[in-house]
Design a protein around this motif. Structure first.
Motif, short mmCIF file in Angstrom:
data_model
loop_
_atom_site.label_atom_id
_atom_site.label_comp_id
_atom_site.label_asym_id
_atom_site.label_seq_id
_atom_site.Cartn_x
_atom_site.Cartn_y
_atom_site.Cartn_z
N GLY A 1 0.81 -1.22 0.00
CA GLY A 1 0.00 0.00 0.00
C GLY A 1 0.85 1.26 0.00
O GLY A 1 0.33 2.37 0.01
N ASN B 1 -10.37 1.78 -9.02
CA ASN B 1 -11.04 1.33 -7.80
C ASN B 1 -12.56 1.44 -7.89
O ASN B 1 -13.24 1.40 -6.88
CB ASN B 1 -10.52 2.14 -6.61
CG ASN B 1 -9.07 1.82 -6.36
OD1 ASN B 1 -8.72 0.66 -6.17
ND2 ASN B 1 -8.21 2.83 -6.41
N GLY C 1 -7.16 4.67 -0.23
CA GLY C 1 -7.44 3.24 -0.09
C GLY C 1 -8.86 2.90 0.29
O GLY C 1 -9.17 1.74 0.53
N ASN C 2 -9.74 3.91 0.33
CA ASN C 2 -11.10 3.64 0.80
C ASN C 2 -12.16 3.70 -0.30
O ASN C 2 -13.34 3.94 -0.02
CB ASN C 2 -11.47 4.63 1.91
CG ASN C 2 -10.44 4.60 3.02
OD1 ASN C 2 -10.00 3.53 3.42
ND2 ASN C 2 -10.03 5.77 3.50
N CYS D 1 -13.55 -0.36 -4.58
CA CYS D 1 -12.91 -1.65 -4.90
C CYS D 1 -11.43 -1.73 -4.50
O CYS D 1 -10.73 -2.67 -4.94
CB CYS D 1 -13.02 -1.95 -6.39
SG CYS D 1 -14.70 -2.07 -6.98
N ASN D 2 -10.92 -0.77 -3.71
CA ASN D 2 -9.47 -0.80 -3.41
C ASN D 2 -9.02 -2.15 -2.86
O ASN D 2 -8.02 -2.73 -3.30
CB ASN D 2 -9.09 0.29 -2.39
CG ASN D 2 -9.22 1.68 -2.95
OD1 ASN D 2 -10.32 2.08 -3.31
ND2 ASN D 2 -8.14 2.43 -3.01
N LYS D 3 -9.77 -2.65 -1.88
CA LYS D 3 -9.33 -3.87 -1.21
C LYS D 3 -9.37 -5.05 -2.18
O LYS D 3 -8.41 -5.82 -2.27
CB LYS D 3 -10.24 -4.13 0.01
CG LYS D 3 -9.76 -5.31 0.82
CD LYS D 3 -10.51 -5.50 2.11
CE LYS D 3 -10.14 -6.78 2.83
NZ LYS D 3 -9.61 -7.88 2.09
N GLN D 4 -10.47 -5.12 -2.92
CA GLN D 4 -10.64 -6.19 -3.91
C GLN D 4 -9.48 -6.20 -4.93
O GLN D 4 -8.93 -7.24 -5.26
CB GLN D 4 -11.96 -5.91 -4.61
CG GLN D 4 -12.49 -6.99 -5.50
CD GLN D 4 -13.81 -6.48 -6.13
OE1 GLN D 4 -14.57 -5.75 -5.51
NE2 GLN D 4 -14.06 -6.87 -7.36
N LEU E 1 -6.37 -4.90 -4.64
CA LEU E 1 -5.08 -5.28 -4.07
C LEU E 1 -5.05 -6.77 -3.72
O LEU E 1 -4.04 -7.45 -3.95
CB LEU E 1 -4.77 -4.45 -2.83
CG LEU E 1 -3.93 -3.20 -3.05
CD1 LEU E 1 -3.41 -2.65 -1.73
CD2 LEU E 1 -2.74 -3.44 -3.99
N ASP E 2 -6.16 -7.27 -3.22
CA ASP E 2 -6.22 -8.71 -2.90
C ASP E 2 -6.00 -9.54 -4.17
O ASP E 2 -5.30 -10.54 -4.15
CB ASP E 2 -7.59 -9.07 -2.28
CG ASP E 2 -7.69 -8.59 -0.84
OD1 ASP E 2 -6.66 -8.14 -0.28
OD2 ASP E 2 -8.81 -8.65 -0.27
#
Ligand code: FAQ
Length: 325
Positions: free
Chosen positions: A104, A113, A274-275, A278-281, A283-284
């Motif tokens: 990150g 995102n 990062g909020n 889809c940021n988390k999706q 990076l995952d």
């Protein structure tokens, strides 16, 4: 004048004379750092940018559209690879850059995102996102760092094709049923404002622009490029018979360009931090792909080492034969 100041002056003179800076040339550390930051972020954007469109490869409405979309997504992978290679010439390893993305620390474009909810989103990405990317990247073909500038020439040619394919999807939908027309308009509505954010913060808020312009890394400011984009889209949307979702959009005779509404900068910074939706999706997905590709990297390294070893052995044999003759 100290040696450091003297070097800085000579460097700036070269930049001002439009002489490209090459990997082995002396450069200020801050110039190197800025380039690694920008080029690696650009590379990450291309790679993460494959994800929203990749989602639709298995759901493309025809074999022809599927083949075109596969080619486009594959092109984005190629862009990422040229850009990682350009950044590597500055002395940063690819592994380091990838680690920075996964932790990150390194950014990638806010635009990726957002979710791709319908097939029309693939058209809107091609038209608006690739369209914005081209405007920004055409100026980068003349950026002061040689390897980056040369990578951008090929990338821009491919992005032009991408933009046309996006527009072609939207044209087909805009001539379709009422439901298809509505889907087309809805995608434009959702992608318009995030596309304007792609150009980065307002010039007055842009922390890197002044120095990057002085070093001719950037040739046009964020706001200048954003304005050209708005003016271009206002013309192109007429061909689609759709509208842009901005009630404040109007021609300003005195300025010779279009005025447009205020961008939601809170939303922009929220996504950058990062909020976004889809940021988390995203990076995952990248971390998973990296972990699953481990065996490929190992196999490729083992193959390269084996080839190198047999090349050395055959060179030694040649030397032995020459000695013997
Ligand atoms: N998203 O001081 P500035 C594509 C950050 S490729 C996230 O103005 P700068 C192809 C910025 O990093 C799209 N962060 O920064 C494709 C900085 O933070 P830092 C990517 C952003 O560098 C299409 C801070 O805000 N293109 O789409 C964004 O002078 C379809 C302050 O900003 C490139 O990367 C943002 N949108 O100007 C692929 C082009 N904007 O790093 C698949 C190369 C700003 O100091 C499908 N890059 N930030 O922590 C550039 O031209 C510049 O880096 C800008 C930003 C113009 C993006």
């Amino acid at each position: 004048m100290s040696t450091a100041q003297h070097n800085d002056t000579l460097f700036q003179e070269r930049v001002d004379q439009e002489i490209k800076i090459e990997p082995r040339d002396w450069m200020p550390e801050a110039y190197r750092k800025t380039l690694v930051r920008q080029i690696s972020q650009h590379a990450h954007s291309e790679i993460v940018g494959m994800l929203p469109e990749g989602n639709w490869i298995s759901r493309a409405p025809s074999l022809k559209r599927k083949a075109i979309l596969i080619a486009k997504v594959q092109d984005e992978a190629g862009h990422g690879l040229y850009l990682y290679s350009a950044a590597e010439t500055l002395g940063t390893s690819r592994e380091q850059m990838i680690n920075d993305l996964h932790s990150g620390k390194a950014k990638y474009s806010s635009i990726f995102n957002y979710p791709t909810l319908t097939w029309a989103d693939i058209g809107a990405i091609g038209w608006l996102v690739d369209g914005a990317a081209i405007l920004n990247q055409v100026m980068l073909c003349r950026t002061s760092y040689g390897p980056y500038a040369r990578a951008m020439v090929r990338i821009c040619k491919e992005e032009s094709f991408h933009q046309r394919q996006g527009f072609d999807i939207l044209i087909a939908l805009s001539k379709g049923t009422d439901a298809q027309k509505a889907m087309c308009q809805d995608a434009i509505n959702r992608w318009w404002w995030p596309s304007l954010m792609m150009f980065g913060p307002k010039d007055t808020e842009s922390t890197n622009s002044d120095q990057s312009m002085k070093w001719k890394i950037k040739r046009k400011s964020n706001d200048e490029l954003r304005q050209s984009f708005v003016d271009m889209c206002v013309q192109q949307i007429k061909v689609l018979g759709m509208t842009l979702p901005d009630p404040d959009l109007k021609w300003n005779e005195a300025k010779g360009c279009h005025d447009f509404g205020e961008i939601n900068w809170d939303e922009f910074w929220n996504v950058v931090k990062g909020n976004g939706p889809c940021n988390k999706q995203r990076l995952d997905a990248r971390k998973k792909a990296w972990a699953e590709g481990e065996w490929v990297r190992e196999a490729a390294t083992a193959f390269a080492n084996k080839r190198q070893k047999s090349k050395l052995e055959s060179l030694n044999n040649d030397a032995d034969i020459r000695k013997a003759v």
